[in-house]
Design a protein around this motif. Sequence first.
Motif, PDB file in Angstrom:
ATOM      1  N   THR A   1       0.779  -1.185  -0.096  1.00 12.34           N
ATOM      2  CA  THR A   1      -0.121  -0.088  -0.186  1.00 12.34           C
ATOM      3  C   THR A   1       0.837   1.317  -0.116  1.00 12.34           C
ATOM      4  O   THR A   1       2.148   1.336   0.005  1.00 12.34           O
TER       5      THR A   1
ATOM      6  N   PHE B   1      -2.682  -2.226   9.116  1.00 14.44           N
ATOM      7  CA  PHE B   1      -2.908  -2.800   7.802  1.00 14.44           C
ATOM      8  C   PHE B   1      -2.221  -3.954   7.369  1.00 14.44           C
ATOM      9  O   PHE B   1      -2.216  -4.562   6.432  1.00 14.44           O
TER      10      PHE B   1
ATOM     11  N   CYS C   1      -7.039  -5.993  -1.465  1.00 12.82           N
ATOM     12  CA  CYS C   1      -6.808  -6.635  -0.285  1.00 12.82           C
ATOM     13  C   CYS C   1      -8.355  -6.147   0.363  1.00 12.82           C
ATOM     14  O   CYS C   1      -8.479  -5.197   0.970  1.00 12.82           O
TER      15      CYS C   1
ATOM     16  N   ARG D   1     -10.589  -5.970   3.730  1.00 10.25           N
ATOM     17  CA  ARG D   1     -10.383  -5.724   5.200  1.00 10.25           C
ATOM     18  C   ARG D   1     -11.588  -6.272   6.002  1.00 10.25           C
ATOM     19  O   ARG D   1     -12.641  -6.194   5.788  1.00 10.25           O
ATOM     20  N   CYS D   2     -11.149  -6.497   7.437  1.00  8.62           N
ATOM     21  CA  CYS D   2     -11.619  -6.948   8.211  1.00  8.62           C
ATOM     22  C   CYS D   2     -11.586  -5.963   9.533  1.00  8.62           C
ATOM     23  O   CYS D   2     -10.646  -4.971   9.390  1.00  8.62           O
TER      24      CYS D   2
ATOM     25  N   ILE E   1      -8.302  -4.106  11.799  1.00  2.00           N
ATOM     26  CA  ILE E   1      -7.770  -2.513  11.753  1.00  2.00           C
ATOM     27  C   ILE E   1      -8.342  -1.944  12.902  1.00  2.00           C
ATOM     28  O   ILE E   1      -7.820  -0.732  13.008  1.00  2.00           O
TER      29      ILE E   1
ATOM     30  N   PHE F   1     -12.327   0.760  10.274  1.00  2.00           N
ATOM     31  CA  PHE F   1     -13.241  -0.300   9.617  1.00  2.00           C
ATOM     32  C   PHE F   1     -14.389   0.476   9.204  1.00  2.00           C
ATOM     33  O   PHE F   1     -15.170   0.426   8.193  1.00  2.00           O
TER      34      PHE F   1
ATOM     35  N   SER G   1     -17.053  -6.104   1.908  1.00  2.00           N
ATOM     36  CA  SER G   1     -16.045  -5.658   2.773  1.00  2.00           C
ATOM     37  C   SER G   1     -15.190  -4.357   1.959  1.00  2.00           C
ATOM     38  O   SER G   1     -15.133  -4.568   0.573  1.00  2.00           O
TER      39      SER G   1
END
Length: 314
Positions: free
Chosen positions: A177, A198, A231, A233-234, A237, A254, A270
């Motif tokens: 990133t 992240f 990617c 994310r959940c 973070i 999030f 997501s």
Amino acid sequence: MHIHGLYVYPVKSLSPISVQSAKITAIGLEYDRVFLLQKQDGDAYKLLTIGRFPQLSLFHTSFGGEGENILIVRYSPPQGESKELRIPLQPHTSGLVTREIVMHSSACMDYDMGDGFSDFFSACLGFPTRLVYLGSSRRPVIGNIAPMEQPGANSCSLLRRKKVEISFADIAPIMITSMASFRCVDDMIGEQMDVTKFRPNMVVSSEDGEEDFWGELLVGYDKRISLTANCARCNSINVDYATGGLVPADKQPFKKLMKDRRVDPGMKYSPVFGRYGIFPDIPASGLYFSVGEKVVVSKRNSQRSELCISNRCN
């Protein structure tokens, strides 16, 4: 644009080690996600991830002194004494118990490191825990993350994806990133966020906020990274790394990302942040990346990628 940071996560879901240079192998950065933790319930073993077990953030990792080939894991709770464990980075696997592990529909055999190492984590976490090692095992990359093979000029064979293998990383050898994207998140939550939440392997110093459309990066003059997927994310973070809990609700990134980062049709429920990559050309001796090394976006896609994690993906 250059490499701003490089991070290795020897134990999946524990803290990373910031490095100035890293050897790149066919399955990712050397020593990245070669160990993981499992919660034992009788004969059942459940993968421990920081999103579901935020107390994993209280374990900090570092490499031993030069030539030691040792991983140091330090458990530092908000209250109580710290504890330390030293683990060989390349343990002998002869005689270790093996079990199959399946992550994101991709399986391999792992090596249980035994009670001597596992008991440390059990005592810290308060439930039976096993430390397992990747060893010589490899997991296949599935879905549409691996690029299609290019058929020969006279080939009539069907197109198929290249064989790509990984460690205990989720679905790809590397995640990348940019600082521009992190600054956007900082603006969302009103404070500076720890970039390692992240869990990137590489952070580039780009002012270009269009990393969703990056198709390939050229590092140095001849080291290529094909960026093939976003990617997803959940709530990992949202973890507060100081307390082992979650940050206050109004500071949870999030929730902020859910508003405008659900941009991948393949993962429409997501938010996405960062790009997964593979290495198309890795010599047997490996490659090396260094902080400060020049990075160029050598290919841009006209549309965002659509992630598919299935053996039925085209």
